[in-house]
Design a protein around this motif. Structure first.
Motif, short mmCIF file in Angstrom:
data_model
loop_
_atom_site.label_atom_id
_atom_site.label_comp_id
_atom_site.label_asym_id
_atom_site.label_seq_id
_atom_site.Cartn_x
_atom_site.Cartn_y
_atom_site.Cartn_z
N UNK A 77 0.84 -1.21 0.00
CA UNK A 77 0.00 0.00 0.00
C UNK A 77 0.87 1.26 0.00
N UNK A 78 1.95 1.24 0.78
CA UNK A 78 2.87 2.38 0.79
C UNK A 78 3.42 2.64 -0.61
N UNK A 79 3.85 1.58 -1.28
CA UNK A 79 4.46 1.74 -2.59
C UNK A 79 3.51 2.32 -3.61
N UNK A 120 3.23 4.98 11.13
CA UNK A 120 3.92 5.45 9.93
C UNK A 120 4.51 4.28 9.16
N UNK A 121 4.68 4.48 7.87
CA UNK A 121 5.14 3.43 6.99
C UNK A 121 6.56 3.00 7.29
N UNK A 177 -2.17 11.35 -1.89
CA UNK A 177 -1.74 9.95 -1.98
C UNK A 177 -0.44 9.73 -1.21
N UNK A 178 0.47 10.67 -1.29
CA UNK A 178 1.73 10.53 -0.55
C UNK A 178 1.47 10.52 0.96
N UNK A 179 0.57 11.39 1.41
CA UNK A 179 0.23 11.41 2.84
C UNK A 179 -0.42 10.10 3.25
N UNK A 180 -1.34 9.62 2.41
CA UNK A 180 -2.02 8.35 2.69
C UNK A 180 -1.00 7.21 2.77
N UNK A 181 -0.04 7.21 1.84
CA UNK A 181 0.96 6.15 1.85
C UNK A 181 1.81 6.14 3.09
N UNK A 182 2.07 7.31 3.66
CA UNK A 182 2.88 7.39 4.87
C UNK A 182 2.18 6.70 6.05
N UNK A 242 0.22 4.03 5.76
CA UNK A 242 -0.23 2.75 5.22
C UNK A 242 -0.42 1.67 6.30
N UNK A 243 0.48 1.52 7.29
CA UNK A 243 0.27 0.47 8.30
C UNK A 243 -1.03 0.65 9.08
#
Length: 415
Positions: free
Chosen positions: A59-61, A212-213, A311-316, A318-319
């Motif tokens: 998900x992070x990627x 955080x990721x 999307x970048x914020x969401x990826x951070x 991800x966990x």
């Protein structure tokens, strides 16, 4: 690589173009990607036995890395160029994980990125896209996606208390052209599902405190079986299905998407994403359709930049998101993923059986659905081979027709 038509906007120009409607479009685009399509990742990952950490890294990627590409491309080219991940390619991974190891699948992700990059450098992309008839490709896609529609029906039968409120919310929003402009049907289904799960006390908190990721770097393991089974179908889904759809959506809104640059970017970012176990990058159709849903064409790029930043914020995180989603009942993910795929499944059938190559598309669909394993290579590959062979034998005149290739266009209201 195509040159940008104008220099990138400076900060003052960007702020002048950043009207609320474009930020809202960017937010809706992110919400779409973060709901149904992400549920597809989780469903496939659970099917393949991936750990929570591996899923969070995936998900992070697909969000943080592809979000950065979306921001960069939208800014430079002054148009919404939303890059995420190939959903058909993600679905292919589920059956493959029943007989392939995860490092072998990651190797296929990496090899797909290399192949896409090479095709972009050679300038053969348009030839490759034209060589494989779209109806046959969409016959494969329909066969791969069929399981999501069936899982939706099964979830309605076995867990109606969760599934029915989600379906009802989806239908109400899909029927209203006013409501679904502000609340996508899939988002409404997600909200209804969350409320239903909380009401019946079915939410299970999974262990873990990470917010955080922390990407899991996965070393690829070479496997000829994985290369033969996955690389060609993955490359086709990126270049023909996804990128073709994205270019068509942007063209319909008056934008000229940089095809060669997008191909090179998809190849490079697919290789980068593979390092953290994420599916290959593509120029997405449904999300770009949401980004150009309203407003002035010259300012659509603001929606692309906004979507990429979110999307970048969401990826951070991800966990946290992955742990929350996995704490939901399996029927919740099945319904959410099924509803997200319904319109794509419909478009796949329409494109496959609406004209040329319809018999080859039918053979492709049947072989793909059969889950055939021949020489340890999955059914999607053999479906393409069988469909092309049958069309070449029985539908040869279709190859010579001077007709524009059919490219499925996304319908964002129900996607």
């Amino acid at each position: 690589m195509e040159r940008p038509p104008r220099p990138p906007p400076n900060a003052r120009e960007f702020l002048g173009d950043a009207k609320p409607r474009y930020a809202i479009n960017g937010f809706v685009g992110l919400v779409f990607s973060a709901t149904g399509p992400t549920a597809v990742i989780l469903a496939v990952g659970q099917q393949g036995g991936l750990t929570q950490a591996q899923l969070a890294s995936w998900v992070f990627g697909v969000f943080f890395l592809n979000g950065s590409l979306t921001v960069l491309a939208s800014w430079v080219y002054r148009q919404p160029l939303s890059f995420f991940w190939t959903i058909p390619g993600t679905v292919l991974v589920g059956p493959a994980l029943t007989h392939l190891k995860w490092p072998e699948v990651v190797c296929a992700f990496l090899a797909t990125g290399v192949l896409i990059l090479l095709l972009g450098l050679t300038g053969w992309v348009k030839r490759v896209m034209a060589a494989i008839p779209m109806p046959i490709v969409m016959g494969m896609v329909a066969g791969v996606f069929l399981s999501f529609g069936l899982d939706l029906v099964h979830a309605l039968a076995r867990d109606a208390v969760i599934a029915l409120p989600m379906l009802a919310a989806f239908l109400v929003l899909a029927c209203s052209s006013v409501l679904n402009r502000y609340v996508p049907p899939v988002l409404g289904a997600l909200i209804a599902g969350v409320l239903a799960v909380l009401a019946v006390g079915r939410f299970g908190v999974l262990p873990g405190q990470q917010v955080l990721a922390a990407p899991v770097l996965q070393a690829p393991q070479w496997s000829w079986q994985a290369i033969l089974e996955l690389v060609v179908p993955l490359t086709i889904t990126v270049l023909v299905v996804q990128n073709g759809q994205g270019v068509a959506v942007l063209r319909s809104a008056g934008h000229t998407a940089p095809v060669n640059t997008s191909t090179l970017a998809c190849g490079a970012w697919s290789m980068l994403s593979a390092a953290v176990g994420a599916a290959p990058t593509c120029l997405t159709g449904p999300t770009n359709a949401l980004l150009v849903a309203s407003g002035e064409r010259a300012r659509h790029y603001v929606a692309g930049v906004t979507c990429g930043l979110l999307a970048m914020i969401f990826g951070l995180f991800a966990p946290l998101f992955t742990r929350t989603m996995l704490g939901m009942p399996s029927s919740f993910i099945a319904v959410l993923g099924g509803l997200a795929m319904l319109r794509v499944l419909q478009n796949s059938f329409v494109t496959a059986f609406n004209g040329r190559f319809s018999f080859g598309a039918l053979v492709t669909f049947i072989v793909t659905v059969s889950d055939l394993q021949l020489l340890n290579i999955g059914a999607a590959f053999w479906g393409l081979v069988a469909g092309l062979a049958v069309s070449w034998l029985l539908e040869r005149p279709d190859f010579g027709r001077e007709e524009a290739r059919d490219v499925p266009e996304a319908e964002p209201a129900a996607a």
